[in-house]
Write a protein that holds these residues in place. Structure first.
Motif, short mmCIF file in Angstrom:
data_model
loop_
_atom_site.label_atom_id
_atom_site.label_comp_id
_atom_site.label_asym_id
_atom_site.label_seq_id
_atom_site.Cartn_x
_atom_site.Cartn_y
_atom_site.Cartn_z
N LYS A 184 0.83 -1.21 0.00
CA LYS A 184 0.00 0.00 0.00
C LYS A 184 0.86 1.26 0.00
CE LYS A 184 -3.50 2.81 0.56
NZ LYS A 184 -4.46 3.06 -0.55
N ILE A 185 1.81 1.34 0.89
CA ILE A 185 2.60 2.57 1.05
C ILE A 185 3.50 2.80 -0.15
CG2 ILE A 185 4.40 3.65 2.47
CD1 ILE A 185 2.94 2.38 4.90
N SER A 186 3.92 1.72 -0.82
CA SER A 186 4.75 1.89 -2.02
C SER A 186 3.96 2.51 -3.17
CB SER A 186 5.31 0.53 -2.46
OG SER A 186 4.28 -0.31 -2.95
N GLN A 187 2.62 2.46 -3.08
CA GLN A 187 1.79 3.00 -4.15
C GLN A 187 1.30 4.43 -3.88
OE1 GLN A 187 -1.34 0.25 -5.41
NE2 GLN A 187 -0.07 -1.50 -4.83
N LEU A 188 1.61 4.97 -2.70
CA LEU A 188 1.15 6.32 -2.37
C LEU A 188 1.92 7.36 -3.17
CD1 LEU A 188 0.82 6.07 1.53
CD2 LEU A 188 -1.01 5.89 -0.19
N SER A 189 1.24 8.45 -3.49
CA SER A 189 1.88 9.55 -4.22
C SER A 189 2.75 10.37 -3.26
CB SER A 189 0.81 10.45 -4.83
OG SER A 189 0.07 11.12 -3.81
N GLU A 190 3.61 11.20 -3.82
CA GLU A 190 4.43 12.08 -3.00
C GLU A 190 3.56 13.00 -2.16
OE1 GLU A 190 7.37 14.21 -5.17
OE2 GLU A 190 8.32 12.42 -6.00
N ALA A 234 3.55 13.18 1.87
CA ALA A 234 3.90 14.45 2.51
C ALA A 234 2.92 14.82 3.62
CB ALA A 234 3.97 15.55 1.47
N LYS A 235 1.71 14.32 3.55
CA LYS A 235 0.70 14.61 4.57
C LYS A 235 0.92 13.79 5.84
CE LYS A 235 -2.96 15.70 1.23
NZ LYS A 235 -4.29 15.27 0.69
N GLY A 236 1.82 12.80 5.76
CA GLY A 236 2.01 11.87 6.86
C GLY A 236 0.98 10.76 6.81
N ILE A 237 1.24 9.70 7.56
CA ILE A 237 0.35 8.52 7.57
C ILE A 237 -0.31 8.40 8.92
CG2 ILE A 237 0.26 6.00 7.35
CD1 ILE A 237 0.93 7.41 4.74
N ILE A 238 -1.57 7.97 8.90
CA ILE A 238 -2.28 7.64 10.13
C ILE A 238 -2.92 6.27 9.95
CG2 ILE A 238 -4.50 8.71 9.52
CD1 ILE A 238 -4.58 9.73 12.47
N ASN A 243 -0.33 -5.81 14.78
CA ASN A 243 0.58 -6.25 13.72
C ASN A 243 0.59 -5.32 12.51
OD1 ASN A 243 1.53 -8.46 15.15
ND2 ASN A 243 -0.09 -9.81 14.41
N HIS A 244 -0.56 -4.82 12.12
CA HIS A 244 -0.60 -3.83 11.04
C HIS A 244 0.22 -2.61 11.43
CE1 HIS A 244 -2.21 -1.42 7.75
NE2 HIS A 244 -2.71 -0.53 8.59
N ALA A 245 0.16 -2.25 12.71
CA ALA A 245 0.92 -1.10 13.20
C ALA A 245 2.40 -1.25 12.93
CB ALA A 245 0.68 -0.93 14.71
N GLN A 246 2.93 -2.42 13.21
CA GLN A 246 4.36 -2.65 13.01
C GLN A 246 4.73 -2.63 11.53
OE1 GLN A 246 6.05 -5.78 15.78
NE2 GLN A 246 3.88 -5.99 16.25
N GLY A 247 3.87 -3.23 10.70
CA GLY A 247 4.13 -3.22 9.27
C GLY A 247 4.13 -1.81 8.69
N VAL A 248 3.15 -1.02 9.08
CA VAL A 248 3.06 0.37 8.61
C VAL A 248 4.24 1.18 9.13
CG1 VAL A 248 1.72 2.51 8.79
CG2 VAL A 248 0.56 0.35 8.31
N PHE A 253 -4.75 8.02 5.38
CA PHE A 253 -5.12 6.86 6.19
C PHE A 253 -4.75 5.56 5.47
CE2 PHE A 253 -7.93 3.72 8.15
CZ PHE A 253 -7.73 4.01 9.50
N VAL A 254 -4.12 4.65 6.20
CA VAL A 254 -3.79 3.33 5.67
C VAL A 254 -4.59 2.30 6.45
CG1 VAL A 254 -1.97 1.61 5.31
CG2 VAL A 254 -1.49 4.05 4.93
N HIS A 255 -5.62 1.78 5.81
CA HIS A 255 -6.55 0.86 6.47
C HIS A 255 -5.88 -0.50 6.68
CE1 HIS A 255 -10.27 -1.25 7.43
NE2 HIS A 255 -10.87 -0.08 7.48
N PRO A 256 -6.17 -1.17 7.78
CA PRO A 256 -5.52 -2.47 8.04
C PRO A 256 -6.02 -3.62 7.18
CG PRO A 256 -7.05 -1.93 9.79
CD PRO A 256 -6.96 -0.71 8.94
#
Length: 311
Positions: free
Chosen positions: A42-48, A52-56, A62-67, A126-129
């Motif tokens: 997921k994060i590899s596909q995010l735009s610049e 730049a807005k940061g991730i929440i 476990n998703h927390a550690q991966g993110v 937002f990065v959903h689990p």
């Protein structure tokens, strides 16, 4: 960026079930869980601009550690909301990966609500689990590896919370080898996907907890549920006693400490819930981030269903 984890036979489970049982050891994955697969995808596909807005994010652990790991690799600031009941091992590891951890609520759903509220304030990405196609696609790589490592599989058992791993597994398996059965497993005390799959009424009890806190999700994803209803063969449940005894089994016979979510999948074989026609079963041991301070509680819970020394 992720490990190709082993898929090994368990001679003890072979003897118990009378068939071949393979353990896909995602407890040996980076961060100790399969979740890093979806997070990196997921994060590899995010735009610049999105980065730049940061991730929440929100996570049971476990998703927390991966993110957090994926964000550290890309230099993105990240805030993650986790339940106050999250095992300290997961909280500490997430912080060590550089995340700002906020402990809120008694379960994932309450932490998720708090994270969405904070997102409205900060505008972070937002990065959903689980309820995100990129996350689901990342988790699908577990099943893709299994089919390569164990080409004779006829059944795959998948621990299931919000449904990301189960949905990804089903999509991959039914595309590559549609004859293989995909069976999800949930903790009996918190099993909304099993209820939806079987078209029965599910009443959430916010006061119930489970040893499999990693799959303790009371509101599964809309996208994951749709995929599961379309492609999964069955969703079953296991008891707390069965989960506890499976944690002990993995520790004493397989020499691995696994968390309750992964043990829930092992319980399907250990306690004779496999389909009678299954001759070669793959079990996804989804994570190994267990709070060792709870081992005594685990033994007490398992008492009466199985004696650990009898395996």
């Amino acid at each position: 960026m992720v490990h190709r984890t082993p898929c090994k036979q368990s001679s003890t489970l072979n003897n118990i079930t009378g068939s071949k049982v393979y353990l896909k050891l995602e407890n040996l994955q980076k961060t100790g869980s399969f979740k890093v697969r979806g997070a990196f995808n997921k994060i590899s596909q995010l735009s610049e601009e999105e980065c730049a807005k940061g991730i929440i994010a929100a996570s049971a652990g476990n998703h927390a550690q991966g993110v957090a790991l994926a964000c550290r690799e890309k230099g993105i600031p990240v805030t993650i909301f986790m339940p106050e009941t999250t095992p300290q091992a997961k909280v500490m590891a997430t912080r060590q990966y550089g995340a700002d951890v906020r402990l809120v609520g008694n379960n994932f759903d309450e932490a998720y609500a708090a994270s969405k509220k904070q997102q409205l304030v900060t505008g972070a990405t937002f990065v959903h689990p689980f309820d995100d196609l990129a996350i689901i696609e990342g988790q699908a790589t577990v099943a893709m590896e299994m089919l390569q490592q164990c080409p004779d599989l006829d059944t795959i058992i998948v621990p299931t919370g919000g449904g990301g791993l189960l949905a990804g597994t089903a999509l991959a398996v039914k595309l590559i080898r549609p004859s293989v059965r995909v069976i999800g497993v949930q903790a009996q005390v918190t099993s909304p996907i099993a209820s939806i799959f079987r078209d029965t009424n599910y009443v959430s009890n916010m006061f119930l907890s489970t040893m499999a806190e990693g799959i303790n999700v009371r509101v599964p994803g809309k996208l994951t549920t749709k995929i599961i209803q379309s492609y999964v063969d069955d969703v079953i449940t296991v008891t707390e006693e069965e989960i506890a005894s499976s944690i002990l089994f993995m520790l004493e016979r397989e020499k691995m400490l696994v968390e309750g979510a992964g043990a829930a999948a092992v319980a399907v074989a250990l306690h004779h819930h496999l389909p009678s026609t299954s001759t070669s079963t793959g079990i996804i041991v989804s994570g190994g981030n267990y709070d060792i301070s709870k081992l005594d509680e685990c033994r007490k819970t398992a008492t009466g269903i199985v004696v650990a020394s009898s395996f």
